[in-house]
Each structure stands twice: as structure tokens, then as C-alpha cells.
Design a protein around this motif. Structure first.
Motif, PDB file in Angstrom:
ATOM      1  N   ARG A  16       0.820  -1.221   0.000  1.00  0.00           N
ATOM      2  CA  ARG A  16       0.000   0.000   0.000  1.00  0.00           C
ATOM      3  C   ARG A  16       0.850   1.266   0.000  1.00  0.00           C
ATOM      4  NH1 ARG A  16      -2.234  -3.980   3.256  1.00  0.00           N
ATOM      5  NH2 ARG A  16      -4.301  -4.705   2.562  1.00  0.00           N
ATOM      6  N   ARG A  43      -1.804 -16.742   8.733  1.00  0.00           N
ATOM      7  CA  ARG A  43      -2.664 -17.642   7.966  1.00  0.00           C
ATOM      8  C   ARG A  43      -3.037 -18.834   8.834  1.00  0.00           C
ATOM      9  NH1 ARG A  43      -2.047 -13.645   4.534  1.00  0.00           N
ATOM     10  NH2 ARG A  43      -2.302 -14.139   2.327  1.00  0.00           N
ATOM     11  N   LEU A  70     -12.142  -4.926  -9.573  1.00  0.00           N
ATOM     12  CA  LEU A  70     -10.957  -4.719  -8.721  1.00  0.00           C
ATOM     13  C   LEU A  70     -10.101  -3.579  -9.242  1.00  0.00           C
ATOM     14  CD1 LEU A  70      -9.214  -8.144  -7.925  1.00  0.00           C
ATOM     15  CD2 LEU A  70     -10.192  -6.578  -6.270  1.00  0.00           C
ATOM     16  N   VAL A  95      -1.759  -4.523  -4.848  1.00  0.00           N
ATOM     17  CA  VAL A  95      -2.725  -4.892  -3.810  1.00  0.00           C
ATOM     18  C   VAL A  95      -4.082  -4.997  -4.509  1.00  0.00           C
ATOM     19  CG1 VAL A  95      -2.971  -2.442  -3.125  1.00  0.00           C
ATOM     20  CG2 VAL A  95      -3.841  -4.229  -1.616  1.00  0.00           C
ATOM     21  N   MET A  96      -4.852  -5.996  -4.136  1.00  0.00           N
ATOM     22  CA  MET A  96      -6.208  -6.119  -4.713  1.00  0.00           C
ATOM     23  C   MET A  96      -7.133  -5.216  -3.910  1.00  0.00           C
ATOM     24  SD  MET A  96      -6.418 -10.245  -5.141  1.00  0.00           S
ATOM     25  CE  MET A  96      -4.966 -11.144  -5.696  1.00  0.00           C
ATOM     26  N   VAL A  97      -7.744  -4.265  -4.579  1.00  0.00           N
ATOM     27  CA  VAL A  97      -8.649  -3.354  -3.887  1.00  0.00           C
ATOM     28  C   VAL A  97     -10.073  -3.625  -4.390  1.00  0.00           C
ATOM     29  CG1 VAL A  97      -9.200  -0.939  -3.375  1.00  0.00           C
ATOM     30  CG2 VAL A  97      -6.813  -1.640  -3.707  1.00  0.00           C
ATOM     31  N   GLY A  98     -10.880  -4.207  -3.485  1.00  0.00           N
ATOM     32  CA  GLY A  98     -12.228  -4.610  -3.892  1.00  0.00           C
ATOM     33  C   GLY A  98     -13.332  -3.793  -3.256  1.00  0.00           C
ATOM     34  N   ASN A 120     -10.594   2.917   3.844  1.00  0.00           N
ATOM     35  CA  ASN A 120      -9.868   1.891   3.083  1.00  0.00           C
ATOM     36  C   ASN A 120      -8.355   2.129   3.164  1.00  0.00           C
ATOM     37  OD1 ASN A 120      -8.788   0.165   1.042  1.00  0.00           O
ATOM     38  ND2 ASN A 120     -10.845   0.028   0.176  1.00  0.00           N
ATOM     39  N   PRO A 121      -7.581   1.157   3.692  1.00  0.00           N
ATOM     40  CA  PRO A 121      -6.132   1.366   3.850  1.00  0.00           C
ATOM     41  C   PRO A 121      -5.378   1.492   2.529  1.00  0.00           C
ATOM     42  CG  PRO A 121      -6.746  -0.874   4.487  1.00  0.00           C
ATOM     43  CD  PRO A 121      -8.031  -0.150   4.219  1.00  0.00           C
TER      44      PRO A 121
END
Ligand SMILES: Cc1cc2nc3c(=O)[nH]c(=O)nc-3n(C[C@H](O)[C@H](O)[C@H](O)COP(=O)(O)O)c2cc1C
Length: 192
Positions: free
Chosen positions: A14, A170, A154, A130-133, A67-68
Motif C-alpha cells: 500500500r 494464515r 478490482l 494490492v487487490m482493492v475490492g 480503506n487502507p
């Protein structure tokens, strides 16, 4: 980097350096999208490459303030927009039965696979994304003049990382792997 390093070492980035993305590397990343598998080989993805600061700024406004990834939308030299074709063409419907209870086009699934290929390829060539959804998908669609048969799914900033965040934890494989039936996990199976 071996395969495991690429998979486990990829992070959502980010913060980006100013350095531009070389065209050859961008091509390699898009090539990875090209080779994504899809049911019936339908390939329902479209990618818009955004570099104009004004467009990035307008897209940033489609994100919630919480949103970061807000800053990354502007900071990364390239912003990739992943769109999906959501309507099955009639001629295709006639040719193949692609219906399941999950919807007959599975576009979220296919775009998820494309996004993962993209992210792994970026990491493999020394780039980051980064995936931003979480944003206003309709506003983004309007802004980018995306036709009615498609959705914007995305936003993926692309560039050189300016930070090296730690991996979020995880679950262990034993926590999601089941033996023969859902109810028995590998670990309980081992105990039995
Ligand atoms: C479908 C999807 C949507 C996401 N949306 C956002 C987002 O809107 N903003 C953000 O900062 N991160 C977003 N992320 C990134 C996740 O927060 C991140 O992948 C997760 O915390 C694991 O971290 P890692 O990618 O570094 O392993 C999204 C990830 C996925 C797969």
C-alpha cells in the motif's frame, strides 16, 4: 525465486516508490492474466491501464475513507482496473451449458484467478500490487466509461514497493484440510 517463495512472499503493498513501471514488465504481468484458466475458456476479463493522475484521483474518491489502500491508488505509477464481462453472449449460451447454482458465468471466480495470476507475476518480476475490492463499483464504472455488459471488480495499483509489511497470519493447513468428509479434519483423523 522458486514457486513457494513467489506464493508466500507476495504481500499486499500500500506504499509505492515514484519509479515508473517498465513497459516490458507491465506486459509480463498482463501476459499472466492472459494465461488464467476459465470455465469453458470464456476469458471474461478486461484490464484498463490507468496512468493519468486526474483519473487516479477520481477513482480514489470511489473508496471509503477507511480503506487502507486509499493512498496507493494515487501513489502507484500504474493503476490496473479489472473488469468482468457479466452477461453471457447468446451464441455462447446456445453452444455450451455453463449453468450451475452459483450463477452461470462465474465471473467473480474467474476474475479472482486473473487477479491472483497478476499479483504473483508482479511479485515474480520485482513489482508489487494490492487487490482493492472495496469501493463504489458503479461510480468507477461510470467514470471509466465501461459498457453495460461489464462490471468493474478490482482496482490494482502496480509499482515498486516502498514498504515491506509482515505477512498477516494464515490458518495452518491442518485447520482447513479435511479427510474424506468435511467433519473430520486431518488432525482429528490422525488422532483417531
Ligand atoms: C477480493 C479482495 C479484496 C480486497 N480489498 C482490499 C481493499 O479494498 N483494501 C485493501 O487495503 N486491501 C484489500 N485486500 C487485500 C487484503 O487485505 C489482503 O490480501 C489480506 O489482508 C492478506 O494480506 P497479504 O495480501 O499481504 O497476504 C483485498 C483482497 C482481496 C483478495
Amino acid at each position: 525465486m522458486d514457486f513457494q517463495e513467489i506464493v508466500a512472499g507476495r504481500r499486499s503493498i500500500r506504499k509505492y516508490q515514484e519509479q515508473d513501471v517498465p513497459v516490458q514488465l507491465l506486459d509480463q504481468v498482463l501476459e499472466a492474466v492472459r494465461w488464467t484458466p476459465s470455465g469453458g475458456n470464456i476469458q471474461p476479463w478486461e484490464v484498463i491501464v490507468v496512468k493519468e493522475p486526474r483519473t487516479k484521483q477520481a477513482l480514489q474518491e470511489t473508496l471509503g475513507g477507511y480503506n487502507p489502500a486509499r493512498k496507493a491508488i494515487i501513489q502507484a505509477p500504474v493503476l490496473l482496473i479489472l473488469c468482468a464481462k457479466v452477461k453471457i453472449p447468446d451464441e455462447y449460451r446456445k453452444e455450451k451449458d455453463v449453468s450451475t447454482k452459483f450463477g452461470d458465468w462465474w465471473y467473480m471466480f474467474h476474475l479472482g484467478s486473473a487477479a491472483q495470476n497478476l499479483a504473483l507475476a508482479a511479485h515474480a518480476v520485482g513489482l508489487a500490487t494490492v487487490m482493492v475490492g472495496f469501493f463504489d463499483h458503479d461510480k468507477a464504472r461510470e467514470l471509466l466509461e465501461v459498457p453495460a455488459a461489464y462490471e468493474v471488480l478490482l482496482l490494482m495499483p502496480l509499482g515498486y514497493a516502498a514498504a515491506a509489511p509482515k505477512a498477516p497470519p494464515r490458518r495452518e493447513t491442518s485447520e482447513f484440510t479435511h479427510s474424506e468428509r468435511f467433519v473430520s479434519t486431518i488432525s482429528t483423523a490422525k488422532q483417531a
